[in-house]
Write a protein that holds these residues in place. Structure first.
Motif, mmCIF file in Angstrom:
data_model
loop_
_atom_site.group_PDB
_atom_site.id
_atom_site.type_symbol
_atom_site.label_atom_id
_atom_site.label_comp_id
_atom_site.label_asym_id
_atom_site.label_seq_id
_atom_site.Cartn_x
_atom_site.Cartn_y
_atom_site.Cartn_z
ATOM 1 N N UNK A 205 -7.440 -18.302 -18.681
ATOM 2 C CA UNK A 205 -6.092 -18.398 -19.081
ATOM 3 C C UNK A 205 -5.832 -18.415 -20.459
ATOM 4 N N UNK A 206 -6.591 -19.013 -21.413
ATOM 5 C CA UNK A 206 -6.092 -18.976 -22.969
ATOM 6 C C UNK A 206 -5.981 -17.794 -23.560
ATOM 7 N N UNK A 207 -5.348 -17.870 -24.835
ATOM 8 C CA UNK A 207 -5.010 -16.605 -25.651
ATOM 9 C C UNK A 207 -6.093 -16.032 -25.932
ATOM 10 N N UNK A 208 -7.236 -16.939 -26.572
ATOM 11 C CA UNK A 208 -8.317 -16.104 -27.061
ATOM 12 C C UNK A 208 -9.179 -15.256 -26.167
ATOM 13 N N UNK A 209 -9.289 -15.791 -24.899
ATOM 14 C CA UNK A 209 -10.063 -14.597 -24.053
ATOM 15 C C UNK A 209 -8.972 -13.667 -23.699
ATOM 16 N N UNK A 210 -7.782 -13.979 -23.783
ATOM 17 C CA UNK A 210 -6.934 -12.746 -23.393
ATOM 18 C C UNK A 210 -6.903 -11.545 -24.359
ATOM 19 N N UNK A 211 -7.035 -11.982 -25.440
ATOM 20 C CA UNK A 211 -7.019 -10.965 -26.535
ATOM 21 C C UNK A 211 -8.437 -10.174 -26.348
ATOM 22 N N UNK A 212 -9.537 -10.797 -25.933
ATOM 23 C CA UNK A 212 -10.746 -9.989 -25.799
ATOM 24 C C UNK A 212 -10.657 -9.120 -24.598
ATOM 25 N N UNK A 213 -10.038 -9.511 -23.533
ATOM 26 C CA UNK A 213 -9.629 -9.058 -22.369
ATOM 27 C C UNK A 213 -8.599 -7.768 -22.659
ATOM 28 N N UNK A 214 -7.886 -7.819 -23.332
ATOM 29 C CA UNK A 214 -7.082 -6.799 -23.823
ATOM 30 C C UNK A 214 -7.844 -5.578 -24.500
ATOM 31 N N UNK A 215 -8.902 -6.112 -25.388
ATOM 32 C CA UNK A 215 -9.460 -4.882 -25.951
ATOM 33 C C UNK A 215 -10.327 -4.288 -24.959
ATOM 34 N N UNK A 216 -10.985 -5.020 -24.005
ATOM 35 C CA UNK A 216 -11.705 -4.225 -22.856
ATOM 36 C C UNK A 216 -10.819 -3.413 -22.204
ATOM 37 N N UNK A 217 -9.474 -3.811 -21.851
ATOM 38 C CA UNK A 217 -8.612 -2.844 -21.225
ATOM 39 C C UNK A 217 -8.504 -1.509 -21.924
ATOM 40 N N UNK A 218 -8.207 -1.874 -23.536
ATOM 41 C CA UNK A 218 -7.889 -0.597 -24.260
ATOM 42 C C UNK A 218 -9.367 0.472 -24.124
ATOM 43 N N UNK A 219 -10.547 -0.209 -24.100
ATOM 44 C CA UNK A 219 -11.683 0.714 -23.949
ATOM 45 C C UNK A 219 -11.733 1.426 -22.736
ATOM 46 N N UNK A 220 -11.180 1.030 -21.637
ATOM 47 C CA UNK A 220 -11.068 1.379 -20.261
ATOM 48 C C UNK A 220 -10.193 2.548 -20.189
ATOM 49 N N UNK A 221 -9.020 2.150 -20.883
ATOM 50 C CA UNK A 221 -7.721 3.316 -20.936
ATOM 51 C C UNK A 221 -8.139 4.353 -21.760
ATOM 52 N N UNK A 222 -8.934 4.173 -22.909
ATOM 53 C CA UNK A 222 -9.503 5.323 -23.734
ATOM 54 C C UNK A 222 -10.471 6.035 -22.862
ATOM 55 N N UNK A 223 -11.118 5.563 -22.021
ATOM 56 C CA UNK A 223 -11.943 6.207 -21.322
ATOM 57 C C UNK A 223 -11.538 6.960 -20.038
ATOM 58 N N UNK A 224 -10.056 6.618 -19.679
ATOM 59 C CA UNK A 224 -9.339 7.161 -18.674
ATOM 60 C C UNK A 224 -9.852 6.477 -17.226
ATOM 61 N N UNK A 225 -10.088 5.532 -17.535
ATOM 62 C CA UNK A 225 -10.671 4.450 -16.241
ATOM 63 C C UNK A 225 -9.622 3.761 -15.750
ATOM 64 N N UNK A 226 -9.165 3.886 -14.529
ATOM 65 C CA UNK A 226 -8.007 3.021 -13.973
ATOM 66 C C UNK A 226 -8.349 1.517 -13.989
ATOM 67 N N UNK A 227 -7.425 0.703 -14.347
ATOM 68 C CA UNK A 227 -7.509 -0.708 -14.355
ATOM 69 C C UNK A 227 -7.108 -1.200 -12.859
ATOM 70 N N UNK A 228 -7.819 -1.552 -12.074
ATOM 71 C CA UNK A 228 -7.585 -1.931 -10.865
ATOM 72 C C UNK A 228 -6.758 -3.336 -10.980
ATOM 73 N N UNK A 229 -6.834 -4.062 -11.917
ATOM 74 C CA UNK A 229 -6.022 -5.484 -12.100
ATOM 75 C C UNK A 229 -6.852 -6.714 -12.791
ATOM 76 N N UNK A 230 -6.298 -7.507 -12.980
ATOM 77 C CA UNK A 230 -6.956 -8.675 -13.760
ATOM 78 C C UNK A 230 -7.086 -10.076 -12.536
ATOM 79 N N UNK A 231 -8.211 -10.621 -13.079
ATOM 80 C CA UNK A 231 -8.451 -12.017 -12.395
ATOM 81 C C UNK A 231 -8.489 -13.229 -13.541
ATOM 82 N N UNK A 232 -7.809 -14.049 -12.945
ATOM 83 C CA UNK A 232 -7.620 -15.405 -14.007
ATOM 84 C C UNK A 232 -8.749 -16.366 -13.304
#
Length: 312
Positions: A205-232
């Protein structure tokens, strides 16, 4: 009408008023095949020059769907989560395989109780190992001697991941790839060579981990890979002595983050000492019917719904 029916067509011809369509339906259930056949008939029957429509559905190639499990950083429990989601999906009826994409720090052999096993090869393909929990698995930890460090450059690691994906997975219909931390060569190679159908992002849940998760999400979006969802993950810790619940990593951050980005929230998994003990013993909580299995089952049900195109 089913979506993307055009890409399934292997051949089409019109002769003497008869339209003949040959289409691939190797990854479809019987009821889906019936819907597909009706869709082709409806699409062609009213065309000029068409008096009769014949549809042949074939299953010459088997397509394994792939879901990437990523986090953008280490230490968020992604490997344990991958193992338990895989086991939960298998208990829901899917034929699941797990690829340990963390070439440098493989965890799946221990988590799926396949340590000290070596995969055989058929031709140039490795044969996936059977775990005791109804899930097939392959990892560099099955190939390299235990404890040996791999001094490989990024392209070599990416190639190794490709060989695991292209292995003989038997009747597996769904592969989960437990990705290494970050957004480097392994992830880029995976997206170009073995593009996943979707991705699940894992964060504490903490902000530092969320920042890195956001970067991973951006990579998938750039590759046009759908994001099914997030898990806490690691969402709250219950003291085994007094029962008091504390939140060492914060509370609800991933759900708020998901809502802000309009990404589905798949659920939260508490930090439980039993999960750690079970993981070390190669006995995933999701394989049982206790309280520890419940969050993994709930997340797996939402992923299964996504795979079927249903609301989740």
């Amino acid at each position: 009408m089913p979506e993307n029916i055009e890409h399934r067509v292997q051949s089409a011809r019109l002769a003497n008023g008869r339209a003949i369509i040959v289409a691939d339906a190797g990854d479809m259930r019987p009821e889906e095949r019936e819907v597909l056949e009706v869709a082709y008939r409806n699409a062609l029957k009213d065309l000029d020059g068409v008096d009769e429509v014949r549809v042949a559905l074939v299953a010459e190639r088997k397509r394994i769907r792939i879901i990437a499990i990523g986090s953008g950083k280490g230490g968020v429990g992604k490997s344990t989560l991958t193992t338990n989601i895989a086991v939960a999906l298998a208990r829901l009826g899917h034929k699941v395989g797990v690829i340990d994409g963390d070439i440098y720090g493989p965890s799946q052999p221990k988590l799926l109780a396949t340590e000290n096993q070596k995969p055989e090869a058929r031709g140039e393909k490795l044969i996936a190992l059977d775990s005791p929990h109804g899930v097939k698995v392959l990892s560099m930890g099955h190939i390299v001697a235990p404890g040996k460090a791999l001094a490989w450059r990024g392209p070599m690691a990416g190639k190794a991941l490709g060989q695991l994906v292209e292995a003989d997975w038997g009747d597996t219909d769904l592969l989960l790839i437990d990705l290494p931390p970050g957004t480097g060569d392994v992830q880029i190679s995976m997206m170009s060579d073995s593009k996943p159908d979707g991705a699940v992002l894992v964060s504490t849940p903490q902000d530092l981990a969320l920042m890195d998760a956001a970067r991973a999400g951006q990579l998938f979006e750039q590759g046009e890979i759908p994001i099914i969802g997030l898990v806490e993950n690691m969402a709250g810790y219950e003291c085994p002595s007094c029962g008091e619940v504390s939140d060492p990593f914060g509370q609800g951050g991933v759900e708020k983050f998901a809502a802000a980005l309009e990404i589905p929230f798949l659920g939260r998994v508490p930090l439980r000492i039993e999960t750690r003990i079970s993981g070390d013993a190669g006995k995933p909580p999701a394989a049982g019917d206790g309280e520890g299995a419940l969050p993994f089952t709930a997340i797996a049900q939402r992923i299964a719904a996504w795979l079927c195109g249903e609301e989740y």
